[in-house]
Scaffold this active site. Structure first.
Site, mmCIF file in Angstrom:
data_model
loop_
_atom_site.group_PDB
_atom_site.id
_atom_site.type_symbol
_atom_site.label_atom_id
_atom_site.label_comp_id
_atom_site.label_asym_id
_atom_site.label_seq_id
_atom_site.Cartn_x
_atom_site.Cartn_y
_atom_site.Cartn_z
ATOM 1 N N CYS A 198 0.802 -1.227 0.000
ATOM 2 C CA CYS A 198 0.000 0.000 0.000
ATOM 3 C C CYS A 198 0.834 1.276 0.000
ATOM 4 O O CYS A 198 0.789 2.071 -0.943
ATOM 5 C CB CYS A 198 -0.933 0.035 1.211
ATOM 6 S SG CYS A 198 -1.837 -1.471 1.539
ATOM 7 N N ASP A 214 -3.549 0.179 -6.028
ATOM 8 C CA ASP A 214 -2.171 0.365 -5.556
ATOM 9 C C ASP A 214 -1.375 -0.926 -5.513
ATOM 10 O O ASP A 214 -0.162 -0.906 -5.335
ATOM 11 C CB ASP A 214 -2.134 1.063 -4.181
ATOM 12 C CG ASP A 214 -2.957 0.349 -3.133
ATOM 13 O OD1 ASP A 214 -3.631 -0.645 -3.456
ATOM 14 O OD2 ASP A 214 -2.941 0.797 -1.964
ATOM 15 N N ASN A 215 -2.018 -2.071 -5.631
ATOM 16 C CA ASN A 215 -1.288 -3.348 -5.727
ATOM 17 C C ASN A 215 -2.251 -4.454 -6.114
ATOM 18 O O ASN A 215 -3.468 -4.288 -6.070
ATOM 19 C CB ASN A 215 -0.573 -3.706 -4.412
ATOM 20 C CG ASN A 215 -1.451 -3.674 -3.179
ATOM 21 O OD1 ASN A 215 -1.314 -2.795 -2.343
ATOM 22 N ND2 ASN A 215 -2.371 -4.628 -3.065
#
Length: 483
Positions: free
Chosen positions: A22, A257-258
């Site tokens: 994150c 974000d991932n």
């Protein structure tokens, strides 16, 4: 509603994050920099996540700060900022980062109920009443309010960062019984042993227990459920922009974000790993001059978002210290475009020098050991990779900073599930080139991060550069210092 975004614009099928966690990933979005340049290495204050150092050095140079100070934009933020935002050691909720005209930020990490927001520096506590407190809906409402009351004499930028689909995966009441027949994907790498991989992957228990599989399937299902409220948010915003006549003149970016794994290589749930399922993310863009129903296979990363948005605003990338590239030429359909063939992925493992009380048989240095004491991270889960996509190669080369000096290499054309590590069978000359390219990217900054990759026509490789003056092979560059 996300499908409508892709129908009306461009989908990037090869979009990556430079760190599958994150805070480092969000820092890369905001700064346009690789982690070794913004120095956010994990989700802790010690790892520079929303630390005083971050606030002093990086926040003044984020792309929203530039939009506000140099381009005259009114800027709006709503949602999760950085994992340690609001912590006493980070200035508390009174801290409003430079560059934001309107600030509605979540204290610390993801929640759906019983959370605190910083409203332009003042704390507002929320409870557990769905109609007024469910965070995704709260973010939608304050975003709609901004569109209603913003100034029409200035351009605007909005960043809406929903915690969904992050744990604790609390869906809205009306969606809690959806997707009952949905399960985590059973790809070829699901519930198999990670042979010839880093020890952290090899320690996973194979086959997984039935309880672990049930747990990860439930997590996968709940994540989908939380995203239905995100779809509602996107739909409301698009309808409001259409109603105000601004949709045709507004760029919309949708990304994450991932990535996330659910059972691959017998790792139940988490991110942080170097594989496609953790580093690859969706990226959809629509807006003026972007033709509908397009897909780009070009290699992009979230460090490109800041440069792209600044380019849209007419601000030159050359005036910044950003490592990324503007996607605007791709979005506008530029012909004969010269583009990158590789990006850097880097991560610094987290692990404490204490034994996990829930898993007393494990040694110190591991973390995120759930369920069944399968650990998702460790202090030496520190690695760097070159992810390459060119006309003739689809390759990933990774090195670990550990006692094994472990290397993983994957040919994703032949092995898209990254089952077979070919580090010991690949051409040694190519291995040497990838090693050198990795060292170059690990020390790059700004324009040097955009130099030709190993498979680009302009690439030049001098084997002598791999050796020091004493004749020994150059070692990898891993940062040992936390800010």
């Amino acid at each position: 509603m996300c499908f409508n975004l892709s129908d009306m614009g461009m989908t990037f099928s090869s979009a990556y994050v430079p760190s599958a966690l994150c805070c480092p990933s969000r820092a890369s979005i905001l700064t346009g920099k690789y982690p070794h340049n913004h120095h956010v290495v994990n989700n802790t204050l010690e790892g520079n996540c929303s630390s005083k150092s971050w606030q002093k050095i990086q926040e003044p140079n984020t792309f929203p700060a530039i939009l506000r100070s140099m381009c005259g934009y009114q800027t709006f933020f709503a949602g999760k900022y950085l994992n340690e935002y609001g912590a006493p050691g980070a200035g508390g909720l009174e801290h409003v980062p430079l560059g934001w005209s309107y600030w509605y930020a979540l204290e610390k990490n993801s929640k759906y109920y019983n959370y605190t927001l910083s409203i332009n520096g003042k704390a507002r506590r929320h409870g557990e009443n769905y109609s007024v407190d469910y965070l995704t809906d709260v973010l939608a409402n304050v975003s709609l309010d901004f569109l209603d009351y913003k100034s029409n004499s200035e351009p605007f930028f909005m960043m809406i960062a929903t915690p969904a689909p992050h744990s604790p995966w609390t869906a809205a009441p009306q969606y809690q019984k959806t997707f009952q027949n949905v399960f985590a994907p059973r790809n070829k790498n699901f519930n198999i042993h990670g042979t010839n991989k880093h020890w952290l992957i090899r320690q996973a228990k194979t086959p997984m227990t039935n309880s672990s599989i049930q747990f990860l399937d439930n997590a996968f299902r709940k994540r989908w459920q939380t995203l239905l409220s995100v779809d509602d948010l996107v739909e409301k915003l698009i309808k409001r922009l259409e109603f105000t006549g601004e949709l045709s003149n507004t760029y919309i970016f949708y990304t994450s974000d991932n990535g996330y794994h659910t059972g691959q290589f017998s790792l139940p749930i988490d991110k942080r790993q170097l594989y496609e399922f953790d580093i690859k993310v969706p990226l959809l863009v629509r807006g003026p001059g972007i033709k509908p129903n397009q897909t780009s296979k070009l290699l992009v990363a979230n460090i490109d978002l800041g440069p792209t948005i600044l380019d849209i605003a007419g601000y030159s990338l050359n005036k910044t210290q950003m490592d990324g590239m503007s996607l605007l030429p791709i979005l506008k359909g530029a012909s004969n475009l010269t583009w990158r063939s590789d990006v850097l992925v880097e991560y610094q493992g987290e692990g404490r020098n204490v034994t996990d009380p829930t898993c007393p048989s494990l040694s110190p240095g591991v973390s995120q050991c759930f369920p069944d004491c399968v650990c998702e991270d460790a202090y030496n889960n520190t690695y760097a990779c070159v992810r390459t996509i060119s006309a003739s190669w689809n390759l990933q080369y990774c090195e670990f900073d550990d006692q094994e000096v472990f290397v993983e290499v994957y040919n994703l054309t032949a092995d898209p599930d990254q089952i077979t590590n070919i580090a010991k069978s690949i051409d040694p000359e190519l291995l040497g080139k990838m090693n050198y390219r990795l060292m170059m990217l690990q020390s790059c900054s700004g324009p040097t991060c955009r130099t030709p990759g190993v498979f680009d026509p302009g690439y030049r490789f001098d084997p002598r550069l791999m050796f020091s003056n004493h004749g020994s092979v150059r070692t990898r560059r891993f940062s040992k210092h936390l800010l």
